[in-house]
Design a protein around this motif. Structure first.
Motif, PDB file in Angstrom:
ATOM      1  N   TYR A 132      23.848  -2.430   2.072  1.00 40.74           N
ATOM      2  CA  TYR A 132      22.675  -1.633   1.764  1.00 40.74           C
ATOM      3  C   TYR A 132      22.535  -1.437   0.264  1.00 40.74           C
ATOM      4  CZ  TYR A 132      22.451  -0.408   6.669  1.00 40.74           C
ATOM      5  OH  TYR A 132      22.344  -0.442   8.023  1.00 40.74           O
ATOM      6  N   ASN A 133      22.810  -2.427  -0.520  1.00 43.22           N
ATOM      7  CA  ASN A 133      22.686  -2.290  -1.964  1.00 43.22           C
ATOM      8  C   ASN A 133      21.227  -2.448  -2.362  1.00 43.22           C
ATOM      9  OD1 ASN A 133      25.419  -1.957  -2.244  1.00 43.22           O
ATOM     10  ND2 ASN A 133      25.804  -4.134  -2.449  1.00 43.22           N
ATOM     11  N   VAL A 134      20.517  -1.332  -2.344  1.00 41.65           N
ATOM     12  CA  VAL A 134      19.108  -1.328  -2.711  1.00 41.65           C
ATOM     13  C   VAL A 134      19.035  -0.996  -4.187  1.00 41.65           C
ATOM     14  CG1 VAL A 134      16.890  -0.248  -2.309  1.00 41.65           C
ATOM     15  CG2 VAL A 134      18.442  -0.608  -0.411  1.00 41.65           C
ATOM     16  N   GLN A 135      18.466  -1.905  -4.968  1.00 40.59           N
ATOM     17  CA  GLN A 135      18.354  -1.692  -6.405  1.00 40.59           C
ATOM     18  C   GLN A 135      16.901  -1.756  -6.812  1.00 40.59           C
ATOM     19  OE1 GLN A 135      20.740  -4.673  -8.266  1.00 40.59           O
ATOM     20  NE2 GLN A 135      22.629  -3.525  -7.973  1.00 40.59           N
ATOM     21  N   ILE A 136      16.528  -0.842  -7.680  1.00 36.86           N
ATOM     22  CA  ILE A 136      15.191  -0.799  -8.237  1.00 36.86           C
ATOM     23  C   ILE A 136      15.324  -0.848  -9.749  1.00 36.86           C
ATOM     24  CG2 ILE A 136      13.064   0.541  -8.404  1.00 36.86           C
ATOM     25  CD1 ILE A 136      13.638  -0.437  -5.613  1.00 36.86           C
ATOM     26  N   VAL A 137      14.664  -1.797 -10.380  1.00 34.23           N
ATOM     27  CA  VAL A 137      14.680  -1.908 -11.841  1.00 34.23           C
ATOM     28  C   VAL A 137      13.545  -1.042 -12.385  1.00 34.23           C
ATOM     29  CG1 VAL A 137      14.481  -3.476 -13.789  1.00 34.23           C
ATOM     30  CG2 VAL A 137      15.613  -4.228 -11.693  1.00 34.23           C
ATOM     31  N   VAL A 138      13.910  -0.121 -13.246  1.00 32.04           N
ATOM     32  CA  VAL A 138      12.933   0.804 -13.807  1.00 32.04           C
ATOM     33  C   VAL A 138      12.315   0.182 -15.052  1.00 32.04           C
ATOM     34  CG1 VAL A 138      12.581   3.107 -14.728  1.00 32.04           C
ATOM     35  CG2 VAL A 138      14.280   2.733 -12.948  1.00 32.04           C
ATOM     36  N   ASP A 139      10.987   0.074 -15.045  1.00 36.46           N
ATOM     37  CA  ASP A 139      10.270  -0.434 -16.211  1.00 36.46           C
ATOM     38  C   ASP A 139       9.997   0.718 -17.182  1.00 36.46           C
ATOM     39  OD1 ASP A 139      10.186  -2.932 -15.028  1.00 36.46           O
ATOM     40  OD2 ASP A 139       8.261  -2.538 -14.051  1.00 36.46           O
ATOM     41  N   ASP A 140       9.740   0.375 -18.431  1.00 32.00           N
ATOM     42  CA  ASP A 140       9.385   1.398 -19.420  1.00 32.00           C
ATOM     43  C   ASP A 140       8.026   1.985 -19.072  1.00 32.00           C
ATOM     44  OD1 ASP A 140      11.713   0.916 -20.764  1.00 32.00           O
ATOM     45  OD2 ASP A 140      10.794  -0.534 -22.137  1.00 32.00           O
ATOM     46  N   ASP A 141       7.894   3.281 -19.250  1.00 35.28           N
ATOM     47  CA  ASP A 141       6.646   4.013 -19.013  1.00 35.28           C
ATOM     48  C   ASP A 141       6.150   3.867 -17.584  1.00 35.28           C
ATOM     49  OD1 ASP A 141       6.693   4.765 -21.675  1.00 35.28           O
ATOM     50  OD2 ASP A 141       5.552   2.990 -22.289  1.00 35.28           O
ATOM     51  N   GLU A 142       7.076   3.784 -16.622  1.00 39.06           N
ATOM     52  CA  GLU A 142       6.686   3.691 -15.215  1.00 39.06           C
ATOM     53  C   GLU A 142       6.688   5.094 -14.613  1.00 39.06           C
ATOM     54  OE1 GLU A 142       7.724   1.042 -11.291  1.00 39.06           O
ATOM     55  OE2 GLU A 142       9.257   1.344 -12.796  1.00 39.06           O
ATOM     56  N   PRO A 143       5.610   5.490 -13.977  1.00 37.24           N
ATOM     57  CA  PRO A 143       5.568   6.834 -13.384  1.00 37.24           C
ATOM     58  C   PRO A 143       6.584   6.990 -12.255  1.00 37.24           C
ATOM     59  CG  PRO A 143       3.396   5.805 -13.364  1.00 37.24           C
ATOM     60  CD  PRO A 143       4.368   4.780 -13.824  1.00 37.24           C
ATOM     61  N   GLU A 144       7.037   8.229 -12.070  1.00 34.79           N
ATOM     62  CA  GLU A 144       8.029   8.496 -11.031  1.00 34.79           C
ATOM     63  C   GLU A 144       7.475   8.225  -9.637  1.00 34.79           C
ATOM     64  OE1 GLU A 144       7.360  10.993 -13.335  1.00 34.79           O
ATOM     65  OE2 GLU A 144       9.123  10.729 -14.602  1.00 34.79           O
ATOM     66  N   GLU A 145       6.178   8.461  -9.440  1.00 39.09           N
ATOM     67  CA  GLU A 145       5.589   8.248  -8.123  1.00 39.09           C
ATOM     68  C   GLU A 145       5.665   6.775  -7.718  1.00 39.09           C
ATOM     69  OE1 GLU A 145       3.773   9.768 -10.585  1.00 39.09           O
ATOM     70  OE2 GLU A 145       4.073  11.843  -9.931  1.00 39.09           O
ATOM     71  N   VAL A 146       5.399   5.895  -8.666  1.00 37.91           N
ATOM     72  CA  VAL A 146       5.444   4.456  -8.388  1.00 37.91           C
ATOM     73  C   VAL A 146       6.885   4.026  -8.127  1.00 37.91           C
ATOM     74  CG1 VAL A 146       4.992   2.165  -9.353  1.00 37.91           C
ATOM     75  CG2 VAL A 146       3.387   4.031  -9.759  1.00 37.91           C
ATOM     76  N   LEU A 147       7.801   4.565  -8.908  1.00 40.53           N
ATOM     77  CA  LEU A 147       9.214   4.242  -8.743  1.00 40.53           C
ATOM     78  C   LEU A 147       9.715   4.709  -7.372  1.00 40.53           C
ATOM     79  CD1 LEU A 147      11.738   3.161 -10.211  1.00 40.53           C
ATOM     80  CD2 LEU A 147      12.148   5.497 -10.952  1.00 40.53           C
ATOM     81  N   LEU A 148       9.337   5.920  -6.995  1.00 37.17           N
ATOM     82  CA  LEU A 148       9.746   6.452  -5.703  1.00 37.17           C
ATOM     83  C   LEU A 148       9.151   5.641  -4.554  1.00 37.17           C
ATOM     84  CD1 LEU A 148      11.360   8.684  -4.390  1.00 37.17           C
ATOM     85  CD2 LEU A 148       9.306  10.089  -4.417  1.00 37.17           C
ATOM     86  N   ARG A 149       7.912   5.217  -4.691  1.00 34.95           N
ATOM     87  CA  ARG A 149       7.260   4.406  -3.666  1.00 34.95           C
ATOM     88  C   ARG A 149       7.970   3.063  -3.510  1.00 34.95           C
ATOM     89  NH1 ARG A 149       2.142   3.251  -5.732  1.00 34.95           N
ATOM     90  NH2 ARG A 149       1.871   5.491  -5.846  1.00 34.95           N
ATOM     91  N   ARG A 150       8.320   2.439  -4.639  1.00 45.49           N
ATOM     92  CA  ARG A 150       9.043   1.157  -4.567  1.00 45.49           C
ATOM     93  C   ARG A 150      10.415   1.335  -3.934  1.00 45.49           C
ATOM     94  NH1 ARG A 150      10.157  -2.192  -9.242  1.00 45.49           N
ATOM     95  NH2 ARG A 150      10.501  -0.302 -10.404  1.00 45.49           N
ATOM     96  N   PHE A 151      11.099   2.450  -4.270  1.00 46.57           N
ATOM     97  CA  PHE A 151      12.412   2.717  -3.698  1.00 46.57           C
ATOM     98  C   PHE A 151      12.319   2.903  -2.183  1.00 46.57           C
ATOM     99  CE2 PHE A 151      15.677   5.766  -2.370  1.00 46.57           C
ATOM    100  CZ  PHE A 151      16.797   5.005  -2.655  1.00 46.57           C
ATOM    101  N   ARG A 152      11.356   3.687  -1.740  1.00 44.25           N
ATOM    102  CA  ARG A 152      11.175   3.910  -0.301  1.00 44.25           C
ATOM    103  C   ARG A 152      10.899   2.606   0.423  1.00 44.25           C
ATOM    104  NH1 ARG A 152       7.330   9.093  -0.643  1.00 44.25           N
ATOM    105  NH2 ARG A 152       8.930  10.666  -0.968  1.00 44.25           N
ATOM    106  N   ARG A 153      10.076   1.759  -0.168  1.00 47.50           N
ATOM    107  CA  ARG A 153       9.742   0.477   0.455  1.00 47.50           C
ATOM    108  C   ARG A 153      10.988  -0.391   0.601  1.00 47.50           C
ATOM    109  NH1 ARG A 153       6.283  -2.075  -3.239  1.00 47.50           N
ATOM    110  NH2 ARG A 153       4.834  -0.379  -2.822  1.00 47.50           N
ATOM    111  N   GLU A 154      11.820  -0.449  -0.435  1.00 53.17           N
ATOM    112  CA  GLU A 154      13.036  -1.260  -0.373  1.00 53.17           C
ATOM    113  C   GLU A 154      14.036  -0.701   0.638  1.00 53.17           C
ATOM    114  OE1 GLU A 154      13.817  -4.213  -1.740  1.00 53.17           O
ATOM    115  OE2 GLU A 154      11.731  -4.249  -2.373  1.00 53.17           O
ATOM    116  N   VAL A 155      14.132   0.631   0.719  1.00 51.14           N
ATOM    117  CA  VAL A 155      15.037   1.247   1.684  1.00 51.14           C
ATOM    118  C   VAL A 155      14.574   0.940   3.106  1.00 51.14           C
ATOM    119  CG1 VAL A 155      15.774   3.478   2.602  1.00 51.14           C
ATOM    120  CG2 VAL A 155      15.920   3.043   0.168  1.00 51.14           C
TER     121      VAL A 155
END
Length: 73
Positions: free
Chosen positions: A6-29
């Motif tokens: 279950y190694n889910v990794q999300i690469v954080v881009d510069d100036d990326e909003p937390e909402e978008v990051l959280l959405r991508r994380f949920r999708r990968e999980v």
């Protein structure tokens, strides 16, 4: 037992909003099946229930394979 990790990794881009990051994380999980596996392991499952579940999952996989298989046409 369960082969993939279950190694889910999300690469954080510069100036990326937390909402978008959280959405991508949920999708990968969800894609990795972490939540589904957690819910399944919540209660003890005896051998008979495990066989039934595995047969159900195999049926779903086979239906998907038959439905999307272009060679059968």
């Amino acid at each position: 037992m369960f082969n993939s990790g279950y190694n889910v990794q999300i690469v954080v881009d510069d100036d990326e909003p937390e909402e978008v990051l959280l959405r991508r994380f949920r999708r990968e999980v969800m894609r990795a099946g972490v939540i589904q596996e957690c819910k399944r392991r919540r209660f003890f499952e005896n051998k008979n229930e495990e066989k039934k579940r595995k047969a159900r999952e195999a049926g779903k996989r086979n239906r998907r394979r038959v439905f999307f298989c272009p060679e059968s046409l």
